[in-house]
Design an enzyme around this catalytic site. Structure first.
Site, PDB file in Angstrom:
ATOM      1  N   LYS A 175      71.153  74.997  33.343  1.00 49.39           N
ATOM      2  CA  LYS A 175      70.321  74.740  34.782  1.00 49.39           C
ATOM      3  C   LYS A 175      70.916  73.286  35.314  1.00 49.39           C
ATOM      4  O   LYS A 175      70.341  72.399  34.664  1.00 49.39           O
ATOM      5  CB  LYS A 175      68.892  74.803  34.490  1.00 49.39           C
ATOM      6  CG  LYS A 175      67.843  75.110  35.465  1.00 49.39           C
ATOM      7  CD  LYS A 175      68.000  74.218  36.782  1.00 49.39           C
ATOM      8  CE  LYS A 175      67.375  72.563  36.656  1.00 49.39           C
ATOM      9  NZ  LYS A 175      67.612  71.890  37.882  1.00 49.39           N
ATOM     10  N   GLU A 250      69.413  62.562  27.142  1.00 52.25           N
ATOM     11  CA  GLU A 250      70.409  61.318  27.328  1.00 52.25           C
ATOM     12  C   GLU A 250      69.723  60.976  28.617  1.00 52.25           C
ATOM     13  O   GLU A 250      69.718  61.563  29.420  1.00 52.25           O
ATOM     14  CB  GLU A 250      71.615  62.026  27.701  1.00 52.25           C
ATOM     15  CG  GLU A 250      72.346  62.558  26.339  1.00 52.25           C
ATOM     16  CD  GLU A 250      72.967  61.629  25.288  1.00 52.25           C
ATOM     17  OE1 GLU A 250      72.667  60.371  25.530  1.00 52.25           O
ATOM     18  OE2 GLU A 250      73.364  61.874  24.614  1.00 52.25           O
ATOM     19  N   CYS A 284      75.018  56.420  34.451  1.00 55.46           N
ATOM     20  CA  CYS A 284      73.747  55.787  33.795  1.00 55.46           C
ATOM     21  C   CYS A 284      74.347  54.523  32.956  1.00 55.46           C
ATOM     22  O   CYS A 284      73.658  53.756  32.804  1.00 55.46           O
ATOM     23  CB  CYS A 284      73.453  57.032  32.831  1.00 55.46           C
ATOM     24  SG  CYS A 284      74.930  57.536  31.811  1.00 55.46           S
ATOM     25  N   GLU A 387      65.464  50.937  36.478  1.00 49.90           N
ATOM     26  CA  GLU A 387      66.835  51.518  36.779  1.00 49.90           C
ATOM     27  C   GLU A 387      66.766  51.915  38.244  1.00 49.90           C
ATOM     28  O   GLU A 387      66.059  52.363  38.622  1.00 49.90           O
ATOM     29  CB  GLU A 387      67.121  52.729  36.073  1.00 49.90           C
ATOM     30  CG  GLU A 387      68.244  53.570  36.385  1.00 49.90           C
ATOM     31  CD  GLU A 387      68.626  54.742  35.728  1.00 49.90           C
ATOM     32  OE1 GLU A 387      67.646  55.583  35.871  1.00 49.90           O
ATOM     33  OE2 GLU A 387      69.434  54.899  35.033  1.00 49.90           O
TER      34      GLU A 387
END
Ligand code: NAD
Length: 483
Positions: A175, A250, A284, A387
């Site tokens: 997905k 992750e 990331c 973030e």
């Protein structure tokens, strides 16, 4: 409207819309144009895909590791033939520069399949001898693997999961992000082209809540490998835990780039700029907090701003472009909200802070922010610890190594980081004290696919990469035979 691409799910080797026949619009980040429709799949589509994966499981699991490695090699070859197309689609779908899409996304997607094919050929099960018995470790497939991926490196990250999952004998329901569906569909085309047995690889498009959540909670899905944001990761972990699925997460990062006083600025600045802004800062691993020794603070800022102001922002299809668009209007607004917050928190915007000046008319409805450098914020401010995931870095002085380490560890994240110094040994010692899964010294995103990849703290659970991927995508079974 006639140019709008219509994508389908790929289930049991068949191309089909979602059973509910609803669609999601896919938008070009660079122009804001509607470029594709993808199925807005739901639990019913996930059920079908899981059923197909179960039906294909026995036959696939019975192949030897060597035979499955050969399949990966075939997939790599077929992807390589379409590398230009992958780069074009990835650039269109994400707004990233074509050179980046070609050199990083397309190249790594092929390399991921080749690398794991090689790992499969070299793989040896362990034998542990006792005085009166022999233990033989067997690596069995886990079963049906649910693979969920984000939009920043679409095929790069999907292939990073698909290759080891297939190698170790699992069948797959993938997905991908609803924002970047194109190259996942291309991968399904490649699976069809090479005649991968039906149902071994299934692709279900759709958004997180309607398609992702039913995959993570499905009772017949045995493993979830998820890459995405930390908040989503928490939901995925809750949903997967009730069925004791194998789980790899992750997640997000807020990585420090540490500039020691002995750095050779002239040679290192290009690497530091790359670590800050690659893919518009939407990696990331990007270093979004730059910690600089106070003795070189001013000279670093001059050199850094000089290099940042030279970056070419604009048309992603232009070979000279270095920075493209952000993924969506909502994401652009989120990043802009952080820039506004930085000003409220007392930050000084040294460059950027809004849409690039002079962007051609064709891109005026796209989602753009110039590379932005912010000084004067406290290292524990929200902008310096949360973030942002955009082309925004904050600058912070430190007095000595221990203060740099303290600031680096001042966030809830622990994914990556980099240290820039002429004293590689001191850098390496310092790296040990940073709470992160991966630290580079005098480089960044210098990847050896054999090494463990993953984060600590809120950046994730588990490791992928090399033998860590082979172990995650399999069940180690011990058979002890007494003589
Ligand atoms: P996201 O968490 O919004 O979405 C990731 C995927 O999860 C998408 O496919 C989405 O549809 C799906 N999803 C959303 N809600 C879900 C739910 N409730 N259940 C199941 N699936 C769901 O992340 P994003 O915005 O696509 O990606 C950006 C984030 O990914 C950043 O935080 C970035 O740091 C992180 N990221 C981490 C790594 C890593 O290796 N650690 C790599 C790339 C990106």
């Amino acid at each position: 409207m006639s140019d709008v691409i219509q994508l389908s799910n790929f289930i049991a080797g068949n191309w089909q819309p979602s059973l509910c026949e609803h669609w999601i619009e896919n938008i070009s980040p660079a122009t804001g144009e509607h470029i594709a429709n993808i199925p807005c799949s739901t639990d019913e589509d996930i059920d079908l895909a899981v059923e197909a994966a179960i039906d294909a499981a026995d036959e696939w699991a019975q192949l030897s590791l060597k035979e499955r490695a050969d399949w990966l090699e075939r997939i790599a070859g077929a992807l390589e033939e379409r590398a230009d197309e992958i780069a074009q689609l990835e650039s269109l779908d994400t707004g990233k520069p074509i050179t980046l899409a070609r050199n990083v996304d397309a190249a790594r997607s092929v390399a991921n399949f080749r690398f794991f094919a090689e790992q499969g050929r070299e793989f040896e099960s362990e034998i542990f001898e006792m005085s009166d018995a022999t233990n033989r470790v067997l690596y069995k497939p886990v079963g049906v693997a649910g693979l969920i991926t984000p939009w920043n490196l679409p095929l790069y990250l999907l292939s990073w999961k698909v290759a080891p999952a297939l190698l170790m004998g699992n069948t797959i329901v993938a997905k991908p992000s609803e924002m970047t569906p194109m190259t996942a569909s291309l991968l399904a085309e490649v699976m069809e082209e090479v005649d991968l047995p039906r149902g071994v690889f299934n692709l279900v498009h759709g958004n997180g809540l309607d398609a992702g959540a039913p995959l993570t909670s499905h009772p017949d899905v045995d493993l979830i490998s998820f890459t995405g944001g930390t908040t989503t990761g928490r939901e995925v972990a809750k949903s997967a835990s009730s069925g004791f699925k194998k789980l790899s997460l992750e997640l997000g990062g807020k990585n420090a780039t540490i500039i020691r006083e002995d750095v050779d600025l002239e040679s290192m600045i290009p690497g530091i700029v790359r670590a800050s802004f690659l893919n518009q800062g939407q990696v990331c691993l990007c270093g979004s907090r730059i910690l600089i020794h106070e003795s070189i603070y001013d000279s670093f800022i001059d050199a850094f701003l000089n290099a940042v102001s030279d970056m070419i922002v604009g048309d992603p299809s232009d070979e000279d472009t270095e920075l493209g668009a952000l993924i969506s209007a909502a994401h652009r607004d989120k990043v802009m909200a952080y820039i506004d917050l930085a000003e409220e928190e007392g930050g000084d915007i040294l460059c950027g802070g809004g849409a690039p000046v002079g962007i051609p008319d064709a891109f005026e409805h796209g989602f753009w922010i110039s590379p932005t450098v912010i000084d004067g914020l406290s290292p524990d401010s929200r902008c310096a610890t949360e973030e942002i995931f955009g082309p925004v870095v904050t600058l912070h002085p430190f007095a000595d190594d221990s203060e740099a380490i303290e600031i680096a560890n001042m966030t809830d994240y622990g994914l990556a980081g980099s240290i820039w110094t002429q004293d590689a040994e001191a850098g390496s010692q310092m790296a040990e004290k940073i709470e992160s899964g991966m630290i580079w010294v005098n480089c960044w995103l210098h990847r050896d696919l054999r090494v463990p990849f993953g984060g600590v703290k809120n950046s994730g659970v588990g490791r992928e990469g090399g033998r860590w991927s082979l172990s995650f995508f399999s069940e180690a079974i011990n058979i002890c035979v007494k003589r």
